[in-house]
Motif scaffolding. Structure first.
Motif, PDB file in Angstrom:
ATOM      1  N   LYS A 144     -39.062  14.800 -16.759  1.00 29.48           N
ATOM      2  CA  LYS A 144     -38.505  15.935 -16.008  1.00 29.48           C
ATOM      3  C   LYS A 144     -39.804  17.010 -16.366  1.00 29.48           C
ATOM      4  O   LYS A 144     -40.071  17.240 -17.469  1.00 29.48           O
ATOM      5  CB  LYS A 144     -37.203  16.507 -16.415  1.00 29.48           C
TER       6      LYS A 144
ATOM      7  N   LEU B 147     -41.059  20.406 -16.921  1.00 32.70           N
ATOM      8  CA  LEU B 147     -40.473  21.413 -17.537  1.00 32.70           C
ATOM      9  C   LEU B 147     -40.377  22.523 -16.647  1.00 32.70           C
ATOM     10  O   LEU B 147     -39.542  23.635 -16.636  1.00 32.70           O
ATOM     11  CB  LEU B 147     -40.893  21.601 -18.780  1.00 32.70           C
TER      12      LEU B 147
ATOM     13  N   ASP C  76     -38.983  21.961 -13.011  1.00 34.84           N
ATOM     14  CA  ASP C  76     -37.470  21.393 -13.045  1.00 34.84           C
ATOM     15  C   ASP C  76     -37.281  20.364 -11.891  1.00 34.84           C
ATOM     16  O   ASP C  76     -36.408  20.439 -11.114  1.00 34.84           O
ATOM     17  CB  ASP C  76     -36.597  22.693 -12.735  1.00 34.84           C
ATOM     18  N   ARG C  77     -38.156  19.311 -12.048  1.00 35.83           N
ATOM     19  CA  ARG C  77     -38.521  18.134 -11.085  1.00 35.83           C
ATOM     20  C   ARG C  77     -38.249  16.816 -11.944  1.00 35.83           C
ATOM     21  O   ARG C  77     -39.040  16.530 -12.675  1.00 35.83           O
ATOM     22  CB  ARG C  77     -39.410  18.235 -10.109  1.00 35.83           C
TER      23      ARG C  77
ATOM     24  N   ASP D 161     -42.802  29.968  -9.578  1.00 34.52           N
ATOM     25  CA  ASP D 161     -41.947  29.085 -10.308  1.00 34.52           C
ATOM     26  C   ASP D 161     -42.431  27.552  -9.550  1.00 34.52           C
ATOM     27  O   ASP D 161     -41.609  26.479 -10.013  1.00 34.52           O
ATOM     28  CB  ASP D 161     -40.386  29.360 -10.012  1.00 34.52           C
TER      29      ASP D 161
END
Length: 696
Positions: A127, A129, A132-133, A461
């Motif tokens: 993942k 960080l 968030d993928r 983000d």
């Protein structure tokens, strides 16, 4: 039963000891041995020559069983996760030692667990960080970390993966090195491999065979157009996702070469799927090698078609499929279909034959096949596209052919920003030519001198690795940027004045029409700037132009006007796009649709809109984000921002990919950010790719 003094012979005892004694009185023989002290003593003194199977059993330890159990668990996942390769014939002692010890961190990724392993690499679920993928993260196997050949292969795979962007090929997100470990990051696939679907479940139909063949062929066409040969096509390297999409992956053995100059290579691949010239090294490895491997995959799938489908299908139709597979796997490459396009033509024949079990009414793969064949120029006839006016809504005041500009609140057509007439009925290249007689004046906006922070915005983000580190750039002098993207009308004048032919027109390959999910939706050899797969008009941005085509236009305009026009560098482009803003987008995000054309507002009508009909950015530039992507001068390098701007104001001196900026009509927010960097080969022809000019 042979007896020796009431007991069995030595030969019979030896066979009985290893289970090879064949006798009608075996039970009586066994009872005698178990109760006879003499036979038992003779057995104890006898050196029984055990067979290979018994020897292999005696060598199995508890540790071996644990390792086998772990390997079986990984193998069981091979059908649902990508990148699982066969074990080497003689694995080294540390073969089972994992490279990483999850949970752990590797660069910006949290590594969660092992998905699968192959002869060269291991794949982990991880993942990112910051984004968030969830991703699939591939590293070199631990026992190969010090092997320079494996290291070079992995670097080549990283390079090849970065060139690919196609819905039927697994997408690479990132490639880097951390803690002395090279890693390659791919999309995490959810689905099942053809190995599982046709090899274990065996509940597939001929419709599923066609789905797989169409998907693989589409991916291979893209690979071969980039002069890449996969070299390892097999059922475990193809996945069918939960939405039905076919994905080809694992480019670890892919090799690149110029057409007609293919390399020789011995034994790199998977036995049973390698072409003879690939396995024996006695011929050049090229597209025909991939066609052989695909034929082997077809044979495998046909064996896995369910029994009911076989019974319902006519034997002649199955023989047709088997005949195609046989021709694709001919030992002599000259006897195989000579291109993937030729294989597509064979698929089209089977489509027309309507083999039982195929779902014609569904239309999804049928459309994909038709478009794929159109892309190769093998199916002739008009390509039906939804006219641009359908999306804008013709009415009495704007009949079809004149409704190419959006309407104001009163229903009247908005003023043409280029001061051109709108096209008349049945707009075409010829009509554009007849209307584009008065020399155009390239409208420019003066960009003031100043400074800005180039790269990922504070608070973003979704930043990309290639947007770091941010750097401050200063422009000591103002420059001028085109108010609009270069239009069809302007490019028409250039073509008429010079007789210029674009790459799409001279290469014989045409170009690609975008879909809602990919820039490479449909290829057609007839696609070019004047026939891009949608109805053209003078006020539309020109597309399907390569980097060279855009520079040719700039050179002509410079000569015509006696001033220096060129493509902007990506620093100049981002500075002009931001227009003294520091936010993620150069407009309020809640007003996005007032400023740009993107997938959010074009929906299914994926083609560009006339320039200048959305709101401009604060400096008066239209369509800097959305509508069509724009070529920049620079070569792409993911580490470009690590070098000071002053030492390389025009970007890296060398490269294989060129920068484009701005996003387009089929993009969402990620690509519309001011800082977003994208790249493609300079000779790529796409109908979402355009440009605007800068004047020094």
């Amino acid at each position: 039963m042979d007896l020796q003094g009431g007991c069995e012979t030595d030969e019979a005892l030896a066979k009985w000891a290893v289970g090879d004694l064949l006798s009608e009185n075996l039970e009586e023989f066994s009872l005698h041995v178990e109760s006879c002290p003499q036979c038992q003593a003779r057995l104890a003194e006898m050196e029984v020559q055990t067979d290979d199977f018994v020897q292999s059993l005696t060598m199995i330890s508890l540790a071996d069983l644990s390792k086998a159990e772990a390997e079986m668990e990984i193998a069981s996942k091979a059908g649902t996760v990508a990148f699982v390769c066969p074990m080497p014939a003689n694995p080294p002692k540390d073969f089972y030692q994992a490279t990483l010890n999850p949970p752990c961190l590797l660069g910006p990724y949290e590594v969660r667990g092992l998905i699968g392993r192959g002869g060269m690499g291991e794949v982990y679920e991880a993942k990112h960080l910051r984004l968030d993928r969830s991703v699939a993260l591939k590293v070199i196997r631990g026992y190969r970390l010090d092997d320079p050949t494996s290291h070079d292969h992995f670097l080549k795979e990283m390079s090849n993966a970065g060139k690919l962007d196609h819905p039927n090929l697994v997408r690479a997100y990132d490639a880097w090195e951390a803690d002395n470990c090279l890693y390659l990051v791919f999309e995490l696939l959810e689905g099942k491999s053809l190995q599982l679907l046709f090899g274990q479940e065996k509940n597939q139909t001929l419709n599923d065979v066609m789905d797989a063949m169409v998907g693989i062929c589409a991916g291979l066409l893209h690979l071969h157009n980039l002069n890449l040969i996969h070299c390892d096509i097999k059922p475990s390297n193809v996945m069918k996702l939960s939405d039905g999409t076919i994905k080809l992956f694992d480019f670890g053995l892919a090799t690149g070469a110029k057409p007609g100059k293919y390399p020789k290579r011995l034994g790199a691949g998977t036995k049973g799927y390698m072409a003879p010239e690939q396995e024996k090294g006695d011929g050049a490895i090229g597209p025909l090698s991939d066609i052989f491997s695909l034929g082997c995959v077809l044979k495998f799938m046909l064996k896995g078609v369910n029994a009911k489908c076989r019974e319902e299908s006519k034997s002649t139709e199955l023989r047709d499929w088997e005949s195609l597979a046989e021709r694709m796997t001919k030992t002599d490459p000259r006897e195989r279909p000579q291109t993937v396009a030729a294989v597509c033509a064979e698929l089209e024949k089977r489509k027309r034959g309507k083999i039982p079990g195929w779902s014609w009414q569904k239309g999804s793969w049928v459309a994909a096949l038709a478009l794929l064949l159109l892309g190769t120029g093998l199916v002739f006839g008009p390509l039906l596209v939804r006219p641009f006016r359908d999306a804008l809504g013709p009415n009495e005041k704007n009949p079809p052919g004149t409704a190419l500009l959006p309407k104001e609140g009163n229903g009247e057509a908005k003023e043409d920003p280029l001061e051109r007439g709108t096209p008349s009925k049945n707009s075409s290249h010829e009509k554009v030519k007849s209307e584009a007689r008065k020399p155009f004046v390239m409208k420019m906006v003066t960009i003031p001198a100043g400074s800005f922070e180039m790269g990922a915005s504070v608070g973003d983000d979704a930043p990309q690795e290639n947007e770091f580190p941010t750097r401050k750039i200063t422009f000591a002098k103002p420059f001028q940027m085109g108010t609009f993207e270069v239009t069809v009308g302007q490019f028409t004048e250039f073509v008429e004045a010079t007789g210029y032919k674009t790459f799409a027109e001279t290469s014989g390959s045409g170009g690609w029409k975008a879909s809602t999910s990919s820039s490479w939706g449909t290829q057609n050899r007839d696609y070019n700037w004047s026939s891009p797969g949608y109805e053209i008009a003078p006020t539309l941005p020109v597309t399907m132009v390569t980097y060279k085509d855009a520079n040719a236009f700039c050179a002509w305009l410079s000569k015509r006007d006696g001033q220096k026009f060129r493509l902007p560098t990506e620093a100049e482009w981002e500075y002009a796009c931001r227009a003294d803003t520091t936010s993620i987008f150069p407009f309020p995000i809640e007003d996005r649709d007032s400023y740009c054309w993107s997938l959010r507002n074009v929906k299914e009508t994926v083609y560009p809109r006339p320039v200048g009909i959305r709101q401009p950015n604060p400096w008066g530039l239209y369509d800097m984000t959305g509508n069509v992507r724009e070529w920049c001068h620079d070569w792409y390098n993911e580490n470009a921002y690590k070098q000071s701007y002053e030492t390389a104001p025009n970007g890296p001196p060398l490269g294989s990919l060129r920068i484009y900026r701005g996003g387009c009509f089929m993009d969402l927010d990620l690509f519309l950010r001011s800082s977003h960097r994208s790249y493609i080969p300079p000779d790529q022809v796409l109908n979402n790719q355009g440009f605007r000019v800068l004047k020094e």
